[in-house]
Write a protein that holds these residues in place. Structure first.
Motif, PDB file in Angstrom:
ATOM      1  N   UNK A  78       0.800  -1.220   0.000  1.00 16.20           N
ATOM      2  CA  UNK A  78       0.000   0.000   0.000  1.00 16.20           C
ATOM      3  C   UNK A  78       0.833   1.270   0.000  1.00 16.20           C
ATOM      4  N   UNK A  79       2.115   1.165   0.276  1.00 16.58           N
ATOM      5  CA  UNK A  79       2.976   2.358   0.276  1.00 16.58           C
ATOM      6  C   UNK A  79       3.440   2.744  -1.127  1.00 16.58           C
ATOM      7  N   UNK A  80       3.337   1.807  -2.060  1.00 16.41           N
ATOM      8  CA  UNK A  80       3.768   2.087  -3.425  1.00 16.41           C
ATOM      9  C   UNK A  80       5.217   2.547  -3.470  1.00 16.41           C
ATOM     10  N   UNK A  81       5.446   3.623  -4.197  1.00 17.43           N
ATOM     11  CA  UNK A  81       6.800   4.132  -4.380  1.00 17.43           C
ATOM     12  C   UNK A  81       7.310   4.910  -3.171  1.00 17.43           C
ATOM     13  N   UNK A  82       6.520   4.978  -2.115  1.00 15.13           N
ATOM     14  CA  UNK A  82       6.985   5.579  -0.861  1.00 15.13           C
ATOM     15  C   UNK A  82       7.514   4.520   0.110  1.00 15.13           C
ATOM     16  N   UNK A  83       7.519   3.256  -0.322  1.00 10.48           N
ATOM     17  CA  UNK A  83       8.107   2.177   0.478  1.00 10.48           C
ATOM     18  C   UNK A  83       9.604   2.421   0.623  1.00 10.48           C
ATOM     19  N   UNK A  84      10.164   1.997   1.728  1.00 11.14           N
ATOM     20  CA  UNK A  84      11.591   2.153   1.987  1.00 11.14           C
ATOM     21  C   UNK A  84      12.380   1.030   1.323  1.00 11.14           C
ATOM     22  N   UNK A  85      13.497   1.402   0.692  1.00 11.78           N
ATOM     23  CA  UNK A  85      14.403   0.441   0.064  1.00 11.78           C
ATOM     24  C   UNK A  85      15.474   0.049   1.082  1.00 11.78           C
ATOM     25  N   UNK A  86      15.604  -1.239   1.345  1.00  9.90           N
ATOM     26  CA  UNK A  86      16.553  -1.749   2.333  1.00  9.90           C
ATOM     27  C   UNK A  86      17.833  -2.307   1.734  1.00  9.90           C
ATOM     28  N   UNK A  87      17.810  -2.617   0.446  1.00  9.34           N
ATOM     29  CA  UNK A  87      19.002  -3.174  -0.188  1.00  9.34           C
ATOM     30  C   UNK A  87      19.000  -2.837  -1.678  1.00  9.34           C
ATOM     31  N   UNK A  88      20.211  -2.726  -2.234  1.00 11.85           N
ATOM     32  CA  UNK A  88      20.402  -2.448  -3.661  1.00 11.85           C
ATOM     33  C   UNK A  88      21.391  -3.467  -4.224  1.00 11.85           C
ATOM     34  N   UNK A  89      20.952  -4.201  -5.243  1.00 11.74           N
ATOM     35  CA  UNK A  89      21.803  -5.133  -5.981  1.00 11.74           C
ATOM     36  C   UNK A  89      21.966  -4.585  -7.389  1.00 11.74           C
ATOM     37  N   UNK A  90      23.112  -4.849  -8.011  1.00  9.08           N
ATOM     38  CA  UNK A  90      23.359  -4.278  -9.329  1.00  9.08           C
ATOM     39  C   UNK A  90      24.424  -5.062 -10.088  1.00  9.08           C
ATOM     40  N   UNK A  91      24.374  -4.918 -11.399  1.00  6.88           N
ATOM     41  CA  UNK A  91      25.434  -5.354 -12.293  1.00  6.88           C
ATOM     42  C   UNK A  91      25.237  -4.583 -13.590  1.00  6.88           C
ATOM     43  N   UNK A  92      26.279  -3.909 -14.043  1.00  7.33           N
ATOM     44  CA  UNK A  92      26.170  -3.085 -15.246  1.00  7.33           C
ATOM     45  C   UNK A  92      25.055  -2.066 -15.088  1.00  7.33           C
ATOM     46  N   UNK A  93      24.155  -2.012 -16.052  1.00  8.89           N
ATOM     47  CA  UNK A  93      23.029  -1.077 -15.962  1.00  8.89           C
ATOM     48  C   UNK A  93      21.742  -1.769 -15.488  1.00  8.89           C
ATOM     49  N   UNK A  94      21.901  -2.843 -14.731  1.00  9.21           N
ATOM     50  CA  UNK A  94      20.767  -3.557 -14.133  1.00  9.21           C
ATOM     51  C   UNK A  94      20.767  -3.306 -12.625  1.00  9.21           C
ATOM     52  N   UNK A  95      19.582  -3.020 -12.084  1.00  8.23           N
ATOM     53  CA  UNK A  95      19.447  -2.703 -10.664  1.00  8.23           C
ATOM     54  C   UNK A  95      18.220  -3.387 -10.080  1.00  8.23           C
ATOM     55  N   UNK A  96      18.365  -3.814  -8.815  1.00  7.10           N
ATOM     56  CA  UNK A  96      17.256  -4.370  -8.049  1.00  7.10           C
ATOM     57  C   UNK A  96      17.214  -3.638  -6.714  1.00  7.10           C
ATOM     58  N   UNK A  97      16.088  -3.024  -6.408  1.00  9.06           N
ATOM     59  CA  UNK A  97      15.895  -2.288  -5.157  1.00  9.06           C
ATOM     60  C   UNK A  97      14.927  -3.084  -4.295  1.00  9.06           C
ATOM     61  N   UNK A  98      15.384  -3.558  -3.152  1.00  8.28           N
ATOM     62  CA  UNK A  98      14.617  -4.488  -2.321  1.00  8.28           C
ATOM     63  C   UNK A  98      13.911  -3.738  -1.187  1.00  8.28           C
ATOM     64  N   UNK A  99      12.592  -3.929  -1.098  1.00  6.23           N
ATOM     65  CA  UNK A  99      11.799  -3.277  -0.048  1.00  6.23           C
ATOM     66  C   UNK A  99      11.297  -4.252   1.014  1.00  6.23           C
ATOM     67  N   UNK A 100      11.217  -5.540   0.663  1.00  4.07           N
ATOM     68  CA  UNK A 100      10.711  -6.561   1.595  1.00  4.07           C
ATOM     69  C   UNK A 100      11.449  -7.863   1.318  1.00  4.07           C
ATOM     70  N   UNK A 101      11.566  -8.710   2.367  1.00  3.72           N
ATOM     71  CA  UNK A 101      12.334  -9.941   2.192  1.00  3.72           C
ATOM     72  C   UNK A 101      11.857 -11.032   3.142  1.00  3.72           C
ATOM     73  N   UNK A 102      11.748 -12.252   2.613  1.00 10.63           N
ATOM     74  CA  UNK A 102      11.428 -13.435   3.398  1.00 10.63           C
ATOM     75  C   UNK A 102      12.659 -14.342   3.385  1.00 10.63           C
ATOM     76  N   UNK A 103      13.429 -14.382   4.485  1.00 10.25           N
ATOM     77  CA  UNK A 103      14.655 -15.183   4.492  1.00 10.25           C
ATOM     78  C   UNK A 103      14.415 -16.696   4.397  1.00 10.25           C
ATOM     79  N   UNK A 104      13.270 -17.171   4.836  1.00  6.90           N
ATOM     80  CA  UNK A 104      12.992 -18.610   4.747  1.00  6.90           C
ATOM     81  C   UNK A 104      12.847 -19.072   3.306  1.00  6.90           C
TER      82      UNK A 104
END
Length: 110
Positions: free
Chosen positions: A21-47
């Motif tokens: 429900x927060x949409x683009x106002x969600x907080x980003x907790x991690x950033x993964x990248x390679x070249x011009x590819x990016x992944x911005x992580x807002x939620x995570x299930x470690x299991x």
């Protein structure tokens, strides 16, 4: 396959659906990248090793929000050598702010 173990998001990353429900106002907790590819992580299930966030895999016009398994991202190789990297020291910001910064760094205009 190498023994590469990509760092996972911080332990205090919210679980899946916690920022729903927060949409683009969600907080980003991690950033993964390679070249011009990016992944911005807002939620995570470690299991499940499953994350939610924003992904841009080279084409800014096709970037989208969605789910991904980090163990799959860990297996990505470019030219058989280069691995997806994790931004150490990531400063938490909203998705809107993080995407604007990536746009600026990559020279994308919106």
């Amino acid at each position: 396959m190498s023994d590469y173990k990509m760092p996972r998001p911080p332990k205090d990353t919210p679980p899946l659906y916690a920022q729903d429900g927060k949409g683009y106002e969600a907080t980003v907790y991690a950033h993964y990248f390679i070249g011009n590819c990016d992944w911005l992580i807002t939620e995570y299930d470690p299991e499940e090793d499953r994350a939610f966030g924003w992904a841009c895999v080279g084409d800014r016009d096709r970037a989208e929000l969605g789910y991904l398994f980090l163990f799959e991202l860990e297996q990505v190789r470019v030219r058989g050598v280069f691995l997806v990297d994790y931004e150490i020291g990531w400063q938490r910001v909203t998705l809107t702010e993080a995407i604007a910064e990536l746009d600026r760094k990559q020279g994308w205009t919106r």
